[in-house]
Design a protein around this motif. Structure first.
Motif, PDB file in Angstrom:
ATOM      1  N   UNK A   1      -2.063  16.026   2.015  1.00 51.87           N
ATOM      2  CA  UNK A   1      -1.495  15.917   3.364  1.00 51.87           C
ATOM      3  C   UNK A   1      -1.921  14.625   4.061  1.00 51.87           C
ATOM      4  N   UNK A   2      -3.215  14.229   4.007  1.00 56.93           N
ATOM      5  CA  UNK A   2      -3.585  12.954   4.635  1.00 56.93           C
ATOM      6  C   UNK A   2      -2.836  11.759   4.049  1.00 56.93           C
ATOM      7  N   UNK A   3      -2.604  11.775   2.734  1.00 61.94           N
ATOM      8  CA  UNK A   3      -1.876  10.672   2.120  1.00 61.94           C
ATOM      9  C   UNK A   3      -0.426  10.633   2.593  1.00 61.94           C
ATOM     10  N   UNK A   4       0.176  11.808   2.739  1.00 62.23           N
ATOM     11  CA  UNK A   4       1.549  11.861   3.216  1.00 62.23           C
ATOM     12  C   UNK A   4       1.648  11.392   4.665  1.00 62.23           C
TER      13      UNK A   4
ATOM     14  N   UNK B   1      11.659  14.833  -2.615  1.00 60.13           N
ATOM     15  CA  UNK B   1      10.952  15.578  -1.569  1.00 60.13           C
ATOM     16  C   UNK B   1      10.100  14.634  -0.722  1.00 60.13           C
ATOM     17  N   UNK B   2       9.354  13.756  -1.368  1.00 58.82           N
ATOM     18  CA  UNK B   2       8.491  12.817  -0.640  1.00 58.82           C
ATOM     19  C   UNK B   2       9.325  11.893   0.241  1.00 58.82           C
TER      20      UNK B   2
ATOM     21  N   UNK C   1       0.829  -1.198   0.000  1.00 56.85           N
ATOM     22  CA  UNK C   1       0.000   0.000   0.000  1.00 56.85           C
ATOM     23  C   UNK C   1       0.871   1.259   0.000  1.00 56.85           C
ATOM     24  N   UNK C   2       1.972   1.218   0.750  1.00 57.41           N
ATOM     25  CA  UNK C   2       2.896   2.352   0.755  1.00 57.41           C
ATOM     26  C   UNK C   2       3.477   2.611  -0.625  1.00 57.41           C
ATOM     27  N   UNK C   3       3.793   1.540  -1.326  1.00 57.63           N
ATOM     28  CA  UNK C   3       4.325   1.709  -2.672  1.00 57.63           C
ATOM     29  C   UNK C   3       3.307   2.384  -3.582  1.00 57.63           C
ATOM     30  N   UNK C   4       2.022   2.032  -3.379  1.00 63.58           N
ATOM     31  CA  UNK C   4       0.973   2.682  -4.155  1.00 63.58           C
ATOM     32  C   UNK C   4       0.860   4.161  -3.827  1.00 63.58           C
ATOM     33  N   UNK C   5       0.926   4.496  -2.532  1.00 64.02           N
ATOM     34  CA  UNK C   5       0.878   5.900  -2.125  1.00 64.02           C
ATOM     35  C   UNK C   5       2.099   6.642  -2.662  1.00 64.02           C
ATOM     36  N   UNK C   6       3.256   5.991  -2.607  1.00 62.41           N
ATOM     37  CA  UNK C   6       4.478   6.615  -3.120  1.00 62.41           C
ATOM     38  C   UNK C   6       4.356   6.902  -4.614  1.00 62.41           C
ATOM     39  N   UNK C   7       3.728   5.972  -5.335  1.00 65.27           N
ATOM     40  CA  UNK C   7       3.553   6.210  -6.769  1.00 65.27           C
ATOM     41  C   UNK C   7       2.640   7.406  -7.006  1.00 65.27           C
ATOM     42  N   UNK C   8       1.568   7.488  -6.227  1.00 60.62           N
ATOM     43  CA  UNK C   8       0.628   8.605  -6.384  1.00 60.62           C
ATOM     44  C   UNK C   8       1.303   9.938  -6.062  1.00 60.62           C
ATOM     45  N   UNK C   9       1.981  10.017  -4.924  1.00 55.77           N
ATOM     46  CA  UNK C   9       2.622  11.267  -4.525  1.00 55.77           C
ATOM     47  C   UNK C   9       3.814  11.590  -5.427  1.00 55.77           C
TER      48      UNK C   9
END
Length: 319
Positions: free
Chosen positions: A236-239, A64-65, A48-56
């Motif tokens: 911000x919530x995703x980060x 930066x992320x 799931x983190x990898x998915x969030x990382x791809x989105x951000x």
């Protein structure tokens, strides 16, 4: 990390901890069951983190992320080490400080490259290639650590790279130069794992954990401050979720290796590839092409064979 399997074969992209406390000497069956559940749960969270990382990473600079992630990771490392035996002073004492520092920088570079690969290639294609890193560890363990690599492991490495070629289809006209990114990430993580085994000969696991978190945060900050950009309110919530779930997954991983041996848990970390494929298809609209599925299975199968051979050699007491 005493050996290269402690973090699992697919756990590099989300900047997981490089080392964990040693397992109990004789874990009970119920402890192994709990450890397996924990390792599978952490694999789900990391996917799931990898998915969030791809989105951000598609909206903001990956550097930066990752800088923000490592700040949170460093805070977690400090809190964990402060509560360990000897506290921060003990965690900071290393017999191989330069190697430890290089490990931290190398891990940061690997994460940056892999997140960039998520953005350019997608989750599925990136992980299909990245999953070759255990094979690279087997191939490089000779020159790095002086270990004997038998013909069976060399054969598994060769088969694994056949799987990579099937994923890439270099002669089909669809091969992209971006495909070098996940392979470069896998190579860096393999070297990182080998160096972790090397420093593990002199430093306890918590020392390696401390140096990776702190040096990694310092290294990425020196570069990341130049990539600072405002964060949209909707992101911000995703980060925050990315940082908070990292702490949860790290803790689950540590607890898993306290309850069972790394060699027992390694195969279950491959479940991350399953979750990544599901997220890629259902959330990001990626396509699981037949060649990627077949090639990925070959790579994973070769990796599992090297794991099985390592266990056989341990049981037989061979080098």
């Amino acid at each position: 990390m005493p050996n290269d399997s402690q973090t699992g074969p697919l756990m590099a992209p989300a900047a997981r901890p490089p080392a964990v406390p040693p397992p109990l000497a004789a874990p009970r069956t119920e402890r192994q069951g709990t450890a397996i559940l924990l390792i599978c749960g952490s694999a789900l969270i990391f996917a799931a983190q990898d998915g969030i990382s791809r989105y951000l990473g598609a909206t903001y600079s990956p550097i930066f992320v990752i800088m923000l992630r490592f700040w949170f990771f460093a805070a977690f490392v400090i809190l964990l080490c402060a509560r360990s035996s000897g506290g921060l002073a003990r965690a900071a004492r290393s017999k191989r400080p330069w190697t430890q520092a290089f490990r931290g920088v190398l891990l940061v570079a690997e994460v940056v490259v892999t997140v960039e690969a998520f953005v350019r290639l997608g989750l599925i294609n990136t992980h299909a290639i990245f999953s070759c890193y255990p094979l690279l560890i087997s191939a490089l363990s000779g020159p790095f650590l002086g270990e004997k690599v038998g013909w069976r492991r060399w054969a598994a490495v060769a088969v694994g790279f056949v799987g990579i070629l099937i994923v890439l289809k270099p002669g089909s006209g669809v091969f992209s130069s971006d495909a070098i990114l996940p392979f470069a990430g896998a190579a860096m993580f393999a070297v990182y794992g080998l160096l972790t085994r090397l420093v593990g000969r002199d430093d306890p696991a918590m020392v390696s954990f401390f140096w990776t978190g702190i040096v990694g945060a310092i290294a990425i900050t020196l570069v990341g401050v130049w990539h600072w950009e405002p964060i949209a309110g909707r992101d911000i919530p995703w980060l925050l979720l990315l940082c908070l779930t990292a702490v949860v997954a790290h803790y689950m991983l540590i607890k898993a290796y306290e309850l069972a041996e790394a060699s027992t848990l390694q195969p279950f970390s491959y479940t991350q590839l399953v979750w990544v494929s599901i997220f890629g298809v259902t959330i990001f609209g990626e396509t699981l092409a037949p060649n990627v599925a077949i090639g990925g299975l070959i790579v994973v199968g070769a990796g599992l064979f090297t794991w099985w051979r390592a266990r056989q050699r341990e049981r037989a007491g061979l080098n």
